[in-house]
Scaffold this active site. Sequence first.
Site, short mmCIF file in Angstrom:
data_model
loop_
_atom_site.label_atom_id
_atom_site.label_comp_id
_atom_site.label_asym_id
_atom_site.label_seq_id
_atom_site.Cartn_x
_atom_site.Cartn_y
_atom_site.Cartn_z
N ASP A 106 -2.30 0.50 7.89
CA ASP A 106 -0.87 0.37 6.31
C ASP A 106 -0.55 -1.01 7.20
OD1 ASP A 106 -0.57 3.71 6.19
OD2 ASP A 106 0.06 3.70 7.92
N ASP A 142 0.85 -1.14 0.03
CA ASP A 142 0.22 0.23 -0.11
C ASP A 142 1.28 0.85 -0.37
OD1 ASP A 142 -2.33 1.73 0.30
OD2 ASP A 142 -2.26 1.35 3.02
N GLU A 186 -2.57 -1.47 -4.78
CA GLU A 186 -4.13 -1.09 -5.29
C GLU A 186 -3.41 0.03 -5.97
OE1 GLU A 186 -6.80 0.12 -1.53
OE2 GLU A 186 -5.78 1.91 -2.53
#
EC number: 3.1.21.10
Lengths: 176, 176
Positions: free
Chosen positions: B144, B13, B72
């Site tokens: 996170d 991420d 992502e």
Amino acid sequence: MTNHLRHRILGIDPGSRNTGYGVIDSDGRHSRLVASGCIRVGRQPWPDRLGLIFDRVADLAGEHRPHDMAVEQLIFARDPTAALKIGQARGAVLCAGLKAGVTVHEYSPKSVKLAVVGSGGADKAQVQHMVRILLSLAQAPGEDEADALAIALCHAHSMGIPQRKRAAASWRDFRP
Amino acid sequence: MTNHLRHRILGIDPGSRNTGYGVIDSDGRHSRLVASGCIRVGRQPWPDRLGLIFDRVADLAGEHRPHDMAVEQLIFARDPTAALKIGQARGAVLCAGLKAGVTVHEYSPKSVKLAVVGSGGADKAQVQHMVRILLSLAQAPGEDEADALAIALCHAHSMGIPQRKRAAASWRDFRP
């Protein structure tokens, strides 16, 4: 003939489709063109585009062995989607330079224009024209190449000036 | 004991300050945690931050030897300046994965949430909760790390599904 132009600079103008590059040799006042061109990526998936940009910049660094790399510092962007794409391309360019052991310098678009045209609000045609003059080229380079060469010239004119004073000093330093 | 969980996935991420990561082993239905954490970059100049992110992701790929990397896909962003920063971090992450020879897969935020929570509009707390359940963790991971593990789980649940059908199918495929 040109061995006094000892400092080699790789200028890069990252873009999501076209990434311009320009290599110059310079002594801080006089510069000559070594190579310039454009890395064009197509419609392949994003990771592959970034891989291509990374590899080409790494190849350029390996081939020309620049002392420094100069990249435009993007501070403002209007369109978030475009900013995301340019940011990714910029990440690939900077990582390739760092991995090749080249020192990376950043300049704001305004200081690049100030350094080569003398006006922070210069348009693309003016930048192309002045890059042609400063490098004694037979004809003006394409937009992407001209932008990359302008960034390299901006760094050339800023060499020896402390980092924090560069943006303001880049044009004054260049003026003959 | 867990050698049937043959597929190792590195989920990332990317962020301009904190880049979460999570490594899981999976058979497409059951998964276990291998490692997770957060790459924190400070206030150093941008090229150095990107170099740090690149190096840490390359280290993770070298250490854990994942079959796939999942990241992502950011399609929308509200703030162009933030988009530019996240884009750069994303460029560093993707290049590091590609250079390590790992296949990179992208998933939309919605399909990640669908895959782990069953709702494309799930909030961060729900994602953290479901990541804890799906990986049988004693406590919920940090935001996170949870996001990175959710991306890895999304890829795990999508394995064997053709790319173009993944976003729609990821939750249906997971449901026991």
